[in-house]
Design a protein around this motif. Structure first.
Motif, short mmCIF file in Angstrom:
data_model
loop_
_atom_site.label_atom_id
_atom_site.label_comp_id
_atom_site.label_asym_id
_atom_site.label_seq_id
_atom_site.Cartn_x
_atom_site.Cartn_y
_atom_site.Cartn_z
N ILE A 273 0.87 -1.18 0.00
CA ILE A 273 0.00 0.00 0.00
C ILE A 273 0.91 1.22 0.00
CG2 ILE A 273 -1.92 1.21 1.09
CD1 ILE A 273 -2.53 -1.27 2.69
N LYS A 274 0.64 2.15 -0.88
CA LYS A 274 1.46 3.36 -0.96
C LYS A 274 0.56 4.54 -1.28
CE LYS A 274 2.47 2.36 -5.82
NZ LYS A 274 3.50 2.16 -6.85
N GLY A 275 0.99 5.73 -0.86
CA GLY A 275 0.21 6.92 -1.16
C GLY A 275 0.26 7.91 -0.03
N PHE A 276 -0.77 8.78 0.02
CA PHE A 276 -0.83 9.86 1.00
C PHE A 276 -2.21 9.89 1.65
CE2 PHE A 276 2.35 10.97 -2.12
CZ PHE A 276 3.41 11.42 -1.33
N VAL A 277 -2.22 10.21 2.95
CA VAL A 277 -3.46 10.21 3.71
C VAL A 277 -3.67 11.57 4.35
CG1 VAL A 277 -4.80 9.05 5.51
CG2 VAL A 277 -3.05 7.77 4.25
N ASP A 278 -4.90 12.07 4.24
CA ASP A 278 -5.31 13.31 4.91
C ASP A 278 -6.11 12.92 6.15
OD1 ASP A 278 -6.28 15.78 5.70
OD2 ASP A 278 -7.74 15.93 4.06
N PHE A 279 -5.57 13.26 7.33
CA PHE A 279 -6.27 12.96 8.58
C PHE A 279 -7.04 14.16 9.12
CE2 PHE A 279 -3.02 9.52 8.82
CZ PHE A 279 -3.90 8.45 8.88
N GLY A 280 -7.19 15.21 8.32
CA GLY A 280 -8.03 16.33 8.68
C GLY A 280 -7.67 16.94 10.01
N ALA A 281 -8.65 16.95 10.93
CA ALA A 281 -8.47 17.58 12.23
C ALA A 281 -7.40 16.91 13.08
CB ALA A 281 -9.80 17.57 12.99
N GLY A 282 -7.04 15.68 12.74
CA GLY A 282 -6.00 14.99 13.49
C GLY A 282 -4.65 15.67 13.38
N ASP A 283 -4.37 16.22 12.20
CA ASP A 283 -3.15 16.99 11.96
C ASP A 283 -3.40 17.83 10.72
OD1 ASP A 283 -0.68 18.06 11.48
OD2 ASP A 283 0.44 16.18 11.64
N GLY A 284 -3.89 19.03 10.96
CA GLY A 284 -4.25 19.90 9.84
C GLY A 284 -3.07 20.45 9.08
N ASP A 285 -1.86 20.29 9.61
CA ASP A 285 -0.68 20.86 8.96
C ASP A 285 -0.02 19.92 7.97
OD1 ASP A 285 -0.91 23.21 10.47
OD2 ASP A 285 0.25 22.34 12.12
N ASN A 286 -0.29 18.60 8.10
CA ASN A 286 0.47 17.63 7.34
C ASN A 286 -0.38 16.61 6.59
OD1 ASN A 286 3.35 18.22 8.16
ND2 ASN A 286 2.46 17.86 10.19
N SER A 287 0.14 16.21 5.44
CA SER A 287 -0.30 15.00 4.75
C SER A 287 0.62 13.88 5.21
CB SER A 287 -0.19 15.19 3.24
OG SER A 287 -0.36 13.97 2.56
N TYR A 288 0.12 12.64 5.25
CA TYR A 288 0.92 11.53 5.75
C TYR A 288 1.21 10.53 4.62
CZ TYR A 288 0.69 12.93 10.62
OH TYR A 288 0.85 13.61 11.80
N ALA A 289 2.49 10.45 4.25
CA ALA A 289 2.90 9.45 3.27
C ALA A 289 2.82 8.08 3.93
CB ALA A 289 4.31 9.72 2.78
N LEU A 290 2.21 7.12 3.25
CA LEU A 290 2.03 5.77 3.77
C LEU A 290 2.85 4.79 2.95
CD1 LEU A 290 0.63 3.46 5.37
CD2 LEU A 290 -1.28 3.66 3.77
N HIS A 291 3.62 3.95 3.65
CA HIS A 291 4.38 2.88 3.01
C HIS A 291 4.11 1.60 3.80
CE1 HIS A 291 7.70 0.60 1.23
NE2 HIS A 291 8.09 0.30 2.46
N ALA A 292 3.43 0.64 3.17
CA ALA A 292 3.15 -0.64 3.81
C ALA A 292 3.56 -1.75 2.85
CB ALA A 292 1.67 -0.77 4.17
N VAL A 293 4.33 -2.69 3.36
CA VAL A 293 4.69 -3.85 2.58
C VAL A 293 4.63 -5.06 3.51
CG1 VAL A 293 7.16 -3.42 2.97
CG2 VAL A 293 6.45 -4.95 1.12
N GLY A 294 3.76 -6.02 3.16
CA GLY A 294 3.58 -7.15 4.04
C GLY A 294 3.14 -6.69 5.41
N ARG A 295 3.92 -7.06 6.43
CA ARG A 295 3.59 -6.70 7.81
C ARG A 295 4.19 -5.36 8.23
NH1 ARG A 295 4.70 -11.85 6.87
NH2 ARG A 295 3.46 -13.52 7.78
#
Length: 378
Positions: A273-295
């Motif tokens: 899984i790869k990409g970017f996540v917007d957590f809105g009010a959780g952290d309005g200053d940042n987008s979160y790059a996600l890197h998941a491979v296997g576990r």
């Protein structure tokens, strides 16, 4: 705005017992790299088809291949040293592949990578190659195969052309049972799509002139000559049937708790899984790059650019996955129209567990802090 983060190089561990076809798979990756610069770490150069790639230089235990890739012959004690060499900016590598034979147990290699102090590498997964024709015999000779499968992120069931369809189904079911949530891909002659393991280089390879056939092109043409079904485009062009890719985009922020619950329960066969996540009010200053491979799972916060549209954009790659179910699962992670900001901020603790410690302190060059889950699983 802080300077952009230096990209980290994914390190893929390629394992499998003698005769499984992992070296054939490695040579296939070198032949079909599509401009991607690959660093290879092996015990010796003999099995890698260096002559076919042409050797442009050799220093110590490192061979520079004419196609822009590098190959190192090392033992386990030298691993960190050569990772340091291969991750220097001057090497301009996009991915590193370690062939596990003789270096160490695959599990130990994974632990070494996760515990490494090298800030320039990123764990890219453990790939276990299995010989379909000799699976039962190999398992009898090497009972540890079960353990290797249990910690793999991706299993390549190779040489499936040498067994009948009923036997293939039996083997696939057995391997899937032993490997748990890992994706299982069937292959012939080690031919898998390189995009399963790493993203194609976004920049053109300056060493390959436009309009001039490279060694990679010539080798692909040889494969076409051997396989009429290639129709002049190369066997790798129709390998996508072995896996699936699912895209997801949302213009509504993700609820941190729901999103982490989705990741914790991600289905079998979902490899990356790869990409970017917007957590809105959780952290309005940042987008979160996600890197998941296997576990393995990691987030990296990145400040939103001025005027940037705030989206969650993800790509999921795997085998035997249900695209509709994945999309529905992610859609259910969207936050409420008016979430409680304080509660959402507390919910971010589950996300921050997978953020590199130095990054939490503002240093974008840090390692992943919490690798205990992945290391423990391995």
């Amino acid at each position: 705005m802080p300077p952009p983060r230096t990209p980290q190089i994914p390190v893929v561990v390629l394992a499998g017992f003698l005769g499984s076809g992992k070296t054939t798979l490695l040579n296939h990756l070198l032949r079909n790299r599509a401009g991607t610069r690959i660093g290879v770490i092996v015990n010796d150069f003999g099995a890698i088809e260096i002559d076919a790639m042409t050797v442009s230089g050799q220093v110590g235990s490192t061979v520079s291949l004419g196609n822009g890739c590098l190959c190192c012959a090392v033992d386990a004690s030298e691993l960190d040293t050569f990772l340091e060499t291969l991750t220097r900016p001057s090497a301009r590598l996009d991915v590193i592949v370690i062939e596990a034979s003789g270096l160490a147990e695959p599990q130990e290699l994974v632990r070494m990578l996760l515990a490494s102090d090298n800030p320039h590498i990123l764990y890219g997964g453990l790939v276990e190659v299995v010989d379909a024709a000799e699976f039962d015999a190999t398992r009898q000779r090497h009972p540890e195969l079960d353990r290797h499968l249990a910690v793999a992120d991706l299993v390549v069931l190779n040489k499936t052309d040498r067994v009948e369809e009923d036997e293939r189904e039996r083997l696939r079911a057995t391997v899937a049972e032993l490997s748990g949530p890992a994706a299982v891909i069937s292959a012939e002659h080690g031919r898998i799509d390189p995009e399963l393991l790493f993203d194609p280089a976004l920049r053109p390879d300056g060493e390959e002139m436009a309009g001039q056939l490279s060694f990679e092109d010539l080798l692909r043409q040889e494969e076409c000559d051997e396989h009429e079904e290639c129709d002049g485009h190369g066997h790798a062009d129709h390998l996508h049937a072995a896996y699936e890719s699912v895209d997801f985009t949302a213009d509504v922020p993700m609820d941190p708790r729901r999103f982490m619950a989705f990741l914790d329960s991600r289905p079998e066969g979902l490899y990356r899984i790869k990409g970017f996540v917007d957590f809105g009010a959780g952290d309005g200053d940042n987008s979160y790059a996600l890197h998941a491979v296997g576990r393995f799972l990691r987030f990296a916060p990145r400040p939103w650019a001025r005027g940037e549209q705030r989206l969650t954009q993800l790509v999921m790659i795997g085998a035997g996955i249900d695209a509709d179910a994945l999309t529905a699962g992610l859609a259910a992670c969207r936050a409420e129209p008016e979430p409680d900001a304080a509660d959402t901020e507390r919910a971010m603790w589950g996300v921050l567990r997978y953020v590199p410690e130095p990054a939490r302190d503002g240093d974008a060059e840090g390692d992943a802090a919490d690798v205990q889950d992945a290391a423990g699983e391995a």
